[in-house]
Design a protein around this motif. Structure first.
Motif, PDB file in Angstrom:
ATOM      1  N   GLY A   9      41.251  47.892  36.209  1.00  0.00           N
ATOM      2  CA  GLY A   9      42.109  47.246  37.192  1.00  0.00           C
ATOM      3  C   GLY A   9      43.543  47.124  36.711  1.00  0.00           C
ATOM      4  O   GLY A   9      43.850  47.408  35.553  1.00  0.00           O
ATOM      5  N   GLY A  10      44.414  46.707  37.614  1.00  0.00           N
ATOM      6  CA  GLY A  10      45.815  46.526  37.249  1.00  0.00           C
ATOM      7  C   GLY A  10      46.700  46.414  38.467  1.00  0.00           C
ATOM      8  O   GLY A  10      46.213  46.242  39.589  1.00  0.00           O
ATOM      9  N   LEU A  11      47.996  46.531  38.220  1.00  0.00           N
ATOM     10  CA  LEU A  11      49.006  46.470  39.273  1.00  0.00           C
ATOM     11  C   LEU A  11      49.453  47.882  39.620  1.00  0.00           C
ATOM     12  O   LEU A  11      49.791  48.675  38.721  1.00  0.00           O
ATOM     13  CB  LEU A  11      50.192  45.634  38.800  1.00  0.00           C
ATOM     14  CG  LEU A  11      51.417  45.589  39.711  1.00  0.00           C
ATOM     15  CD1 LEU A  11      51.075  44.911  41.031  1.00  0.00           C
ATOM     16  CD2 LEU A  11      52.576  44.868  39.021  1.00  0.00           C
ATOM     17  N   TRP A  36      29.925  48.865  44.406  1.00  0.00           N
ATOM     18  CA  TRP A  36      31.219  48.223  44.156  1.00  0.00           C
ATOM     19  C   TRP A  36      31.501  47.266  45.309  1.00  0.00           C
ATOM     20  O   TRP A  36      31.354  47.644  46.484  1.00  0.00           O
ATOM     21  CB  TRP A  36      32.342  49.253  44.062  1.00  0.00           C
ATOM     22  CG  TRP A  36      32.390  49.990  42.763  1.00  0.00           C
ATOM     23  CD1 TRP A  36      31.882  51.231  42.483  1.00  0.00           C
ATOM     24  CD2 TRP A  36      33.007  49.544  41.547  1.00  0.00           C
ATOM     25  NE1 TRP A  36      32.129  51.574  41.184  1.00  0.00           N
ATOM     26  CE2 TRP A  36      32.825  50.549  40.581  1.00  0.00           C
ATOM     27  CE3 TRP A  36      33.697  48.388  41.175  1.00  0.00           C
ATOM     28  CZ2 TRP A  36      33.308  50.446  39.278  1.00  0.00           C
ATOM     29  CZ3 TRP A  36      34.172  48.279  39.875  1.00  0.00           C
ATOM     30  CH2 TRP A  36      33.978  49.297  38.945  1.00  0.00           C
ATOM     31  N   PHE A  37      31.925  46.075  44.961  1.00  0.00           N
ATOM     32  CA  PHE A  37      32.278  45.047  45.927  1.00  0.00           C
ATOM     33  C   PHE A  37      33.646  44.495  45.569  1.00  0.00           C
ATOM     34  O   PHE A  37      34.118  44.675  44.448  1.00  0.00           O
ATOM     35  CB  PHE A  37      31.233  43.921  45.916  1.00  0.00           C
ATOM     36  CG  PHE A  37      29.863  44.373  46.334  1.00  0.00           C
ATOM     37  CD1 PHE A  37      29.011  45.002  45.444  1.00  0.00           C
ATOM     38  CD2 PHE A  37      29.427  44.168  47.644  1.00  0.00           C
ATOM     39  CE1 PHE A  37      27.758  45.435  45.833  1.00  0.00           C
ATOM     40  CE2 PHE A  37      28.170  44.590  48.049  1.00  0.00           C
ATOM     41  CZ  PHE A  37      27.339  45.232  47.137  1.00  0.00           C
ATOM     42  N   THR A  91      44.063  44.692  47.635  1.00  0.00           N
ATOM     43  CA  THR A  91      44.179  43.717  46.551  1.00  0.00           C
ATOM     44  C   THR A  91      42.983  42.776  46.548  1.00  0.00           C
ATOM     45  O   THR A  91      42.659  42.163  47.564  1.00  0.00           O
ATOM     46  CB  THR A  91      45.471  42.905  46.702  1.00  0.00           C
ATOM     47  OG1 THR A  91      46.594  43.776  46.561  1.00  0.00           O
ATOM     48  CG2 THR A  91      45.547  41.794  45.662  1.00  0.00           C
ATOM     49  N   ALA A  92      42.302  42.702  45.411  1.00  0.00           N
ATOM     50  CA  ALA A  92      41.097  41.880  45.295  1.00  0.00           C
ATOM     51  C   ALA A  92      40.575  41.968  43.863  1.00  0.00           C
ATOM     52  O   ALA A  92      41.042  42.798  43.068  1.00  0.00           O
ATOM     53  CB  ALA A  92      40.008  42.371  46.258  1.00  0.00           C
ATOM     54  N   VAL A  93      39.611  41.124  43.560  1.00  0.00           N
ATOM     55  CA  VAL A  93      38.811  41.304  42.349  1.00  0.00           C
ATOM     56  C   VAL A  93      37.659  42.242  42.709  1.00  0.00           C
ATOM     57  O   VAL A  93      36.950  42.007  43.692  1.00  0.00           O
ATOM     58  CB  VAL A  93      38.275  39.971  41.812  1.00  0.00           C
ATOM     59  CG1 VAL A  93      37.402  40.211  40.577  1.00  0.00           C
ATOM     60  CG2 VAL A  93      39.423  39.029  41.472  1.00  0.00           C
ATOM     61  N   THR A 121      37.164  42.923  37.859  1.00  0.00           N
ATOM     62  CA  THR A 121      38.464  43.372  37.376  1.00  0.00           C
ATOM     63  C   THR A 121      39.461  43.272  38.534  1.00  0.00           C
ATOM     64  O   THR A 121      39.152  43.625  39.670  1.00  0.00           O
ATOM     65  CB  THR A 121      38.384  44.811  36.818  1.00  0.00           C
ATOM     66  OG1 THR A 121      39.637  45.178  36.247  1.00  0.00           O
ATOM     67  CG2 THR A 121      38.014  45.828  37.888  1.00  0.00           C
ATOM     68  N   GLN A 122      40.643  42.753  38.231  1.00  0.00           N
ATOM     69  CA  GLN A 122      41.647  42.498  39.266  1.00  0.00           C
ATOM     70  C   GLN A 122      42.412  43.770  39.606  1.00  0.00           C
ATOM     71  O   GLN A 122      42.908  44.479  38.722  1.00  0.00           O
ATOM     72  CB  GLN A 122      42.626  41.426  38.782  1.00  0.00           C
ATOM     73  CG  GLN A 122      43.776  41.147  39.747  1.00  0.00           C
ATOM     74  CD  GLN A 122      43.332  40.418  40.998  1.00  0.00           C
ATOM     75  OE1 GLN A 122      42.570  39.451  40.937  1.00  0.00           O
ATOM     76  NE2 GLN A 122      43.794  40.881  42.160  1.00  0.00           N
TER      77      GLN A 122
END
Length: 127
Positions: A9-11, A36-37, A91-93, A121-122
């Motif tokens: 994850g990341g920006l 995956w959710f 955008t989510a976890v 993961t964000q």
């Protein structure tokens, strides 16, 4: 043995790409479908994609069809979620999870079918 660990994850800017990884044991990959959710702040958890334990069947939510691809690498004990053309609403976890379905060629992206979950993961899509 029943642990799942997400990473990647990341920006990222809108229109960009990310690849999420889910590390799982050989036992899980041989016997469980992987899903995956995602969960955004203030929203319910949403199913994104899944791949059957045989690897022959995948399903995606309508919101990600044509943009996200799920795959698995048995040699590395990994399941991936390739995310392209990302949007701010992605955008989510993001969580990977393992679930048992009837037959090794089945999977559904319904969270009640999944018994084991990673820590998440964000993913943030923003300019």
């Amino acid at each position: 043995q029943l642990q799942l660990v997400e990473s990647g994850g990341g920006l990222v800017q809108p229109g960009g790409s990310l690849r999420l990884s889910c590390a799982a044991s050989r036992f899980i990959l041989d016997n469980y479908a992987i899903g995956w959710f995602r969960q955004a702040p203030g929203k319910e958890r949403e199913g994104v994609s899944c791949i059957s334990s045989s690897g022959t069947t995948t399903n995606q939510a309508d919101s990600v069809k044509g943009r996200f691809t799920i795959s698995r690498d048995n040699a590395k004990n990994m399941v991936y979620l390739q995310m392209n053309s990302l949007k701010p609403e992605d955008t989510a976890v993001y969580y990977c999870a393992a679930g048992v379905f009837i037959g090794r060629s089945s999977c559904l992206i319904v969270d009640r079918n999944y018994n084991y979950w990673g820590q998440g993961t964000q993913v943030t899509v923003s300019s």
